[in-house]
Design an enzyme around this catalytic site. Structure first.
Site, PDB file in Angstrom:
ATOM      1  N   ASP A  67       8.654  -4.985 -11.304  1.00 33.97           N
ATOM      2  CA  ASP A  67       8.203  -6.374 -11.434  1.00 33.97           C
ATOM      3  C   ASP A  67       7.744  -6.674 -12.856  1.00 33.97           C
ATOM      4  OD1 ASP A  67       5.891  -4.802 -11.353  1.00 33.97           O
ATOM      5  OD2 ASP A  67       5.358  -5.433  -9.336  1.00 33.97           O
ATOM      6  N   ASN A 136      -4.986  -5.258  -1.251  1.00 38.23           N
ATOM      7  CA  ASN A 136      -4.593  -6.068  -0.086  1.00 38.23           C
ATOM      8  C   ASN A 136      -3.316  -5.548   0.578  1.00 38.23           C
ATOM      9  OD1 ASN A 136      -2.565  -6.753  -1.877  1.00 38.23           O
ATOM     10  ND2 ASN A 136      -3.035  -8.944  -1.957  1.00 38.23           N
ATOM     11  N   HIS A 138      -0.388  -5.000  -1.004  1.00 34.88           N
ATOM     12  CA  HIS A 138       0.894  -5.405  -1.605  1.00 34.88           C
ATOM     13  C   HIS A 138       1.608  -4.209  -2.233  1.00 34.88           C
ATOM     14  CE1 HIS A 138      -1.049  -6.564  -5.758  1.00 34.88           C
ATOM     15  NE2 HIS A 138      -0.543  -5.364  -5.845  1.00 34.88           N
ATOM     16  N   GLU A 143       3.260  -9.929  -1.670  1.00 31.46           N
ATOM     17  CA  GLU A 143       1.895 -10.171  -1.211  1.00 31.46           C
ATOM     18  C   GLU A 143       1.886 -10.377   0.310  1.00 31.46           C
ATOM     19  OE1 GLU A 143      -0.468  -9.743  -3.197  1.00 31.46           O
ATOM     20  OE2 GLU A 143      -0.288 -10.832  -5.089  1.00 31.46           O
TER      21      GLU A 143
HETATM   22  C1  F6R Z   1       2.905  -2.762 -10.539  1.00 29.82           C
HETATM   23  C2  F6R Z   1       2.958  -3.152  -9.138  1.00 29.82           C
HETATM   24  C3  F6R Z   1       1.715  -3.361  -8.340  1.00 29.82           C
HETATM   25  C4  F6R Z   1       0.683  -2.255  -8.534  1.00 29.82           C
HETATM   26  C5  F6R Z   1      -0.554  -2.514  -7.688  1.00 29.82           C
HETATM   27  C6  F6R Z   1      -1.645  -1.485  -7.954  1.00 29.82           C
HETATM   28  O1  F6R Z   1       4.187  -2.656 -11.095  1.00 29.82           O
HETATM   29  O2  F6R Z   1       4.024  -3.345  -8.631  1.00 29.82           O
HETATM   30  O3  F6R Z   1       2.050  -3.479  -6.972  1.00 29.82           O
HETATM   31  O4  F6R Z   1       1.254  -1.017  -8.178  1.00 29.82           O
HETATM   32  O5  F6R Z   1      -1.058  -3.785  -7.958  1.00 29.82           O
HETATM   33  O6  F6R Z   1      -2.088  -1.616  -9.273  1.00 29.82           O
HETATM   34  P1  F6R Z   1      -3.112  -0.583  -9.920  1.00 29.82           P
HETATM   35  O7  F6R Z   1      -2.365   0.708 -10.061  1.00 29.82           O
HETATM   36  O8  F6R Z   1      -3.456  -1.182 -11.265  1.00 29.82           O
HETATM   37  O9  F6R Z   1      -4.256  -0.474  -8.991  1.00 29.82           O
END
Ligand code: F6R
Length: 240
Positions: A67, A136, A138, A143
């Protein structure tokens, strides 16, 4: 889902690095799906070290990132293009032509999303997908919702994700509200999935995942239960 539980975040990264190192030794032409955020940083550092020591090479590897935020140019510090260069690509022997990251700026995002899926298929599909998870639930920017997009799409960030990710920006108002994200289907098509979760904030998320035998679009990580080769590498404390 296979669970590997380790004593702390360094041991989680070490266990993940061992999976990557042996997979890359076996198949130097791997197609990797890559994540950003705080969680994979220790893994990237260990893979950089292994590359510098000559244990593994990325010169034939292709990568596709999950992403990126819409609205940030590649040289913006919050952009995932910037993150990948700084934290991984600039330090390994990968060919920049083989690194694919959704753009933050485009005049045709729907067209880009279709082309991205086609490029993944043309590369032979993703062999090993790296995931983190949001508090959450995701995965990528899928989401919690009533319905989830299957393939790469333009996603709206939830208020929770905007708040959580504001730590990477000066002000919460600076966090983009949209992103290009692989869909849950794009992720589940990967041959193998490795999800890393560390830190106390992810403990309730992983505990919920392990306690409920449900696949629920309001909890996107639960879709990993439908994958035949998904491994969670987590902290031991999550199992208490
Ligand atoms: C990032 C992504 C997100 C993160 C998630 C956790 O490319 O796809 O889904 O993996 O938000 O983020 P951190 O590791 O910063 O807690």
């Amino acid at each position: 889902m296979k669970i590997i539980a380790k004593k702390d975040k360094d041991a989680v990264a070490q266990a993940a690095a061992e999976i990557y190192i042996s997979a890359l030794k076996e198949n130097p032409d791997m197609v990797l799906g890559l994540a950003t955020g705080s969680t994979p940083l220790d893994l990237y550092a260990k893979l950089i070290e292994a590359n510098k020591k000559g244990d593994i090479s990325f010169d034939r590897v292709k990568t596709f990132n999950l992403d990126n935020y819409i609205g940030l140019p590649a040289d913006h510090e919050g952009s995932y293009e910037y993150y990948m260069q700084e934290n991984f690509f600039n330090h390994i022997d990968i060919d920049p032509e083989n690194c694919h990251i959704p753009p933050g700026i485009s005049d045709d995002f729907p067209g880009f999303c279709q082309d991205y899926e086609a490029a993944i298929q043309a590369a032979g599909g993703i062999d090993l997908m790296l995931l983190g998870v949001g508090e959450n639930g995701h995965i990528a920017f899928n989401e919690p919702a009533h319905k989830l997009q299957a393939m790469t799409h333009v996603a709206q960030l939830s208020p929770n994700t905007i708040q959580v990710n504001s730590r990477f920006f000066d002000r919460v108002e600076d966090v983009p509200t949209q992103a290009v994200s692989m869909g849950v289907g794009s992720i589940l098509r990967s041959r193998k999935i490795v999800l890393l979760a560390t830190g106390t904030k992810k403990k309730p998320t992983i505990q919920k995942l392990l306690q409920e035998d449900l696949i629920d679009p309001a909890f996107p990580i639960s879709f990993l239960k439908a994958h035949p080769d998904a491994t969670l590498i987590i902290e031991e404390d999550y199992l208490k």
